[in-house]
Motif scaffolding. Sequence first.
Motif, PDB file in Angstrom:
ATOM      1  N   ASN A   4       1.007  -1.697   0.018  1.00 31.13           N
ATOM      2  CA  ASN A   4       0.075   0.213  -0.458  1.00 31.13           C
ATOM      3  C   ASN A   4       0.925   1.449  -0.454  1.00 31.13           C
ATOM      4  O   ASN A   4       0.407   2.273   0.413  1.00 31.13           O
ATOM      5  CB  ASN A   4      -1.231  -0.119   0.913  1.00 31.13           C
ATOM      6  N   VAL A   5       1.971   0.557  -0.030  1.00 29.62           N
ATOM      7  CA  VAL A   5       2.972   2.120  -0.374  1.00 29.62           C
ATOM      8  C   VAL A   5       3.734   2.485  -1.972  1.00 29.62           C
ATOM      9  O   VAL A   5       4.602   1.377  -1.839  1.00 29.62           O
ATOM     10  CB  VAL A   5       3.728   2.078   0.734  1.00 29.62           C
ATOM     11  N   ILE A   8       6.923   6.574  -5.356  1.00 24.56           N
ATOM     12  CA  ILE A   8       7.857   7.722  -4.948  1.00 24.56           C
ATOM     13  C   ILE A   8       7.059   7.983  -2.955  1.00 24.56           C
ATOM     14  O   ILE A   8       8.273   8.981  -2.346  1.00 24.56           O
ATOM     15  CB  ILE A   8       6.717   9.250  -5.745  1.00 24.56           C
ATOM     16  N   ASP A   9       6.598   7.195  -2.376  1.00 27.39           N
ATOM     17  CA  ASP A   9       6.124   7.571  -1.133  1.00 27.39           C
ATOM     18  C   ASP A   9       7.237   6.634  -0.334  1.00 27.39           C
ATOM     19  O   ASP A   9       7.910   6.382   0.931  1.00 27.39           O
ATOM     20  CB  ASP A   9       4.934   6.726  -0.499  1.00 27.39           C
ATOM     21  N   ARG A  10       7.794   5.570  -1.322  1.00 30.12           N
ATOM     22  CA  ARG A  10       9.295   5.103  -0.937  1.00 30.12           C
ATOM     23  C   ARG A  10      10.648   5.461  -0.955  1.00 30.12           C
ATOM     24  O   ARG A  10      11.023   5.505   0.526  1.00 30.12           O
ATOM     25  CB  ARG A  10       9.397   3.470  -1.271  1.00 30.12           C
ATOM     26  N   PHE A  52       4.902  -1.752   2.302  1.00 26.34           N
ATOM     27  CA  PHE A  52       3.888  -1.665   3.346  1.00 26.34           C
ATOM     28  C   PHE A  52       3.817  -1.037   4.567  1.00 26.34           C
ATOM     29  O   PHE A  52       5.125  -1.717   5.563  1.00 26.34           O
ATOM     30  CB  PHE A  52       3.083  -3.355   3.998  1.00 26.34           C
ATOM     31  N   CYS A  53       2.120  -0.701   4.673  1.00 22.89           N
ATOM     32  CA  CYS A  53       2.081   0.183   6.070  1.00 22.89           C
ATOM     33  C   CYS A  53       0.932   0.222   6.710  1.00 22.89           C
ATOM     34  O   CYS A  53       0.181   0.144   6.080  1.00 22.89           O
ATOM     35  CB  CYS A  53       2.572   1.607   5.799  1.00 22.89           C
ATOM     36  N   GLY A  54       1.449  -0.113   7.962  1.00 25.98           N
ATOM     37  CA  GLY A  54       0.021  -0.919   8.822  1.00 25.98           C
ATOM     38  C   GLY A  54      -0.501   0.563   9.085  1.00 25.98           C
ATOM     39  O   GLY A  54      -1.928   0.762   9.463  1.00 25.98           O
ATOM     40  N   THR A  63      -1.129   4.612  -1.387  1.00 24.09           N
ATOM     41  CA  THR A  63      -0.114   5.118  -2.231  1.00 24.09           C
ATOM     42  C   THR A  63      -0.083   4.800  -3.835  1.00 24.09           C
ATOM     43  O   THR A  63       0.434   4.846  -4.508  1.00 24.09           O
ATOM     44  CB  THR A  63       0.510   6.078  -2.119  1.00 24.09           C
ATOM     45  N   SER A  64       0.260   3.329  -3.509  1.00 25.71           N
ATOM     46  CA  SER A  64       0.522   3.036  -4.198  1.00 25.71           C
ATOM     47  C   SER A  64      -0.598   2.298  -5.678  1.00 25.71           C
ATOM     48  O   SER A  64      -2.133   2.453  -5.405  1.00 25.71           O
ATOM     49  CB  SER A  64       0.773   1.254  -4.266  1.00 25.71           C
TER      50      SER A  64
END
Length: 70
Positions: A4-5, A8-10, A52-54, A63-64
């Motif tokens: 779910n990341v 760009i967020d990564r 993955f971000c909980g 954001t993915s």
Amino acid sequence: MKTNVGSIDRLIRLLLASALFYLGLFHYSGSALGIGLVVAGGVLMVTALVGFCGLYRLLGIQTSQTNEQL
């Protein structure tokens, strides 16, 4: 586990994690703040590498891009 990341967020998480590691290990080493910065940097590093971000899942943020969004 679905990612779910986004990419760009990564990248932002990796850059922020490296800055937190630097501050925690060199500027605030040996203090509680330094330990906190290193732990926060570690969490950001792991979430960036795994994708993955909980917290994002709890808040319903993604954001993915998935196949449904294309």
